[in-house]
Design an enzyme around this catalytic site. Structure first.
Site, PDB file in Angstrom:
ATOM      1  N   THR A  88      -8.322  19.342 -34.062  1.00 22.98           N
ATOM      2  CA  THR A  88      -8.515  20.488 -34.953  1.00 22.98           C
ATOM      3  C   THR A  88      -8.686  21.786 -34.178  1.00 22.98           C
ATOM      4  OG1 THR A  88      -9.553  19.177 -36.704  1.00 22.98           O
ATOM      5  CG2 THR A  88     -10.051  21.508 -36.683  1.00 22.98           C
ATOM      6  N   HIS A 142      -2.739  17.647 -37.261  1.00 29.40           N
ATOM      7  CA  HIS A 142      -2.326  16.585 -36.336  1.00 29.40           C
ATOM      8  C   HIS A 142      -2.208  15.288 -37.105  1.00 29.40           C
ATOM      9  CE1 HIS A 142      -6.524  15.359 -36.473  1.00 29.40           C
ATOM     10  NE2 HIS A 142      -6.856  16.610 -36.209  1.00 29.40           N
TER      11      HIS A 142
HETATM   12  C1  GP9 Z   1     -14.751  18.943 -37.691  1.00 26.69           C
HETATM   13  C2  GP9 Z   1     -13.316  18.831 -38.020  1.00 26.69           C
HETATM   14  C3  GP9 Z   1     -12.647  17.655 -37.329  1.00 26.69           C
HETATM   15  O1  GP9 Z   1     -15.427  20.038 -38.198  1.00 26.69           O
HETATM   16  O2  GP9 Z   1     -12.646  20.025 -37.974  1.00 26.69           O
HETATM   17  O3  GP9 Z   1     -12.075  17.880 -36.092  1.00 26.69           O
HETATM   18  P1  GP9 Z   1     -11.106  16.816 -35.384  1.00 26.69           P
HETATM   19  O4  GP9 Z   1     -11.902  15.559 -35.156  1.00 26.69           O
HETATM   20  O5  GP9 Z   1      -9.949  16.558 -36.289  1.00 26.69           O
HETATM   21  O6  GP9 Z   1     -10.669  17.473 -34.104  1.00 26.69           O
HETATM   22 MN    MN Z   2      -8.386  17.649 -37.273  1.00 23.79          MN
END
Ligand code: GP9
Ligand code: MN
Length: 438
Positions: free
Chosen positions: A82, A260
């Protein structure tokens, strides 16, 4: 030691695609609503499971008369997931080869971020809505460096005993709870909604499932993925309903993208059975095809169509800025506008492997290439095509240089030495939303 800012700058100076007159500025002064679809893969679009559409609302949006959809759009994140998807979107630079850009560098680096550019050039107010706590990925610090005016994290939303699941507030509640803030934002605004419920391990309570019957592969993570994706879809439908009812829809451009994959490569053979593919012949070519994520632009009056152009997350920022009528010349952004005729059509994954319209390309540890023909998924014997190998080597090396340049700019925080003409550096102290800074 001296910091060499000139050479990365020179290397990136030729990354510029001339705007397409047909699209440049057609969303000028519109509100921008970015919807970050957590772990959402393109393969879900128009997929059916147990005779039900998995994501009926996104399916309708995908072929809506006001949507431009890109079915050949790929995520380009590494371990930063993310955080690195957000990095590409807001900065136009790549995330990191290992670790999370937000955690490692985001709190200290200088940005010429999308919110700051839009505020300065077009008078936009900016905000992020997200159901997790603000300190996760150091977002409460990073967003200030990007120039976000507001960050509505979990603490801004009403919560009850059952309102959270996984990392935070359920998506439907996040959208509902956001409205009271969204309605008060000065327009035009640039806002980003980061959804959360469709996240590994894809848990959802039965009361939040509207009757969707999950598939029965041998992998329960894969099965549950469809349930949370279906829930995310329903949350979007509710939000769009609100946007239309409130009139905001008519004044906004809505951009949706998947950050992703949700299903990691090691579980793809379970997914294969649902795609009517043979798990026993599943290979890295098949894995690469599944790294497609949605990218859709929806706006009243936009003449919608499916655009088969190849691109990736690095291309989102220039694409959006051009639609808003902001020329990116002079800015260090490493992607190109997907709607421009000069768009760079070779998509690089964060591990440097590549995909374009014709080929899916992997470099082996011994330096040789495995090149698959996208038409039939067959490995090409490069001995028979020396020119192709030469051409692929050139593209690979060029993209490797690009990734290295991005890493140099980020690791050395080089943007602190470079300010595009007409841009005022962002001062994080101008922003105050450290409700729980830890
Ligand atoms: C957490 C969310 C998840 O706040 O944005 O992140 P990710 O695990 O997908 O990198
Ligand atoms: Mn994510």
């Amino acid at each position: 030691t001296t910091v060499d800012i000139d050479s990365p700058l020179e290397e990136t100076a030729d990354i510029y695609a001339k705007p397409n007159k047909k699209y440049f500025g057609i969303a000028k002064k519109k509100n921008v609503i970015i919807i970050h679809l957590e772990s959402f893969q393109q393969v879900l679009i128009n997929m059916r499971v147990n005779n039900q559409e998995v994501t009926p609302f996104l399916n309708s949006l995908y072929s809506d008369k006001n949507t431009i959809s890109f079915p050949n759009f790929f995520h380009e994140v590494g371990q930063g997931k993310t955080s690195d998807a957000e990095t590409m979107l807001e900065s136009g630079l790549f995330g990191l080869p290992t670790g999370s850009f937000f955690t490692k560098l985001g709190p200290t680096n200088t940005f010429q971020g999308a919110p700051a550019i839009l505020q300065q050039k077009e008078g936009y107010t900016s905000a992020v809505f997200h159901g997790n706590v603000g300190s996760f990925y150091s977002r409460n610090k990073v967003y200030k460096n990007m120039g976000y005016n507001y960050f509505f994290d979990q603490g801004y939303f009403d919560q009850t005993e059952n309102s959270n699941i996984g990392f935070g507030l359920k998506d439907k509640l996040m959208f509902q709870e956001s409205v009271k803030y969204l309605e008060k934002l000065q327009q035009p605004f640039y806002v980003k909604y980061i959804t959360l419920t469709n996240h590994y391990p894809f848990d959802l309570s039965d009361e939040d499932n509207d009757g969707f019957i999950k598939p029965e592969t041998q992998n329960n993570i894969v099965n549950n993925y469809f349930v949370t994706a279906h829930y995310l879809d329903a949350s979007l439908q509710e939000f769009f309903k609100y946007l239309k009812k409130s009139g905001l829809y008519d004044k906004s451009m809505i951009v949706l993208y998947g950050d992703h994959y949700g299903i990691s490569d090691d579980k793809n053979t379970a997914l294969a059975t649902l795609l009517n593919k043979d798990p026993s012949t599943w290979n890295k070519f098949d894995n690469a095809q599944l790294q497609r994520v949605p990218f859709m632009i929806n706006m009243k009056g936009l003449s919608g169509h499916v655009d088969n152009e190849y691109g990736g997350e690095i291309d989102v920022l220039p694409t959006i800025l051009y639609l808003l009528g902001v020329n990116t010349k002079g800015y260090i952004q490493l992607g190109t506008d997907l709607l421009s005729k000069d768009h760079n059509r070779n998509v690089v994954f964060r591990d440097n492997n590549l995909i374009n319209k014709n080929y899916t390309i992997f470099k082996n540890s011994n330096g040789s290439f495995d090149v698959y023909d996208n038409k039939d998924g067959k490995l090409i014997d490069l001995n028979n095509y020396p020119d192709l190998e030469k051409n692929i080597t050139q593209i690979y090396d060029k993209k490797q240089k690009l990734l290295n340049t991005s890493d140099t700019i980020n690791n050395k925080n080089l943007l602190r030495f470079y300010t595009p003409i007409g841009f005022k550096p962002t001062n994080p102290q101008d922003y105050d939303y450290d409700q729980e800074d830890n």
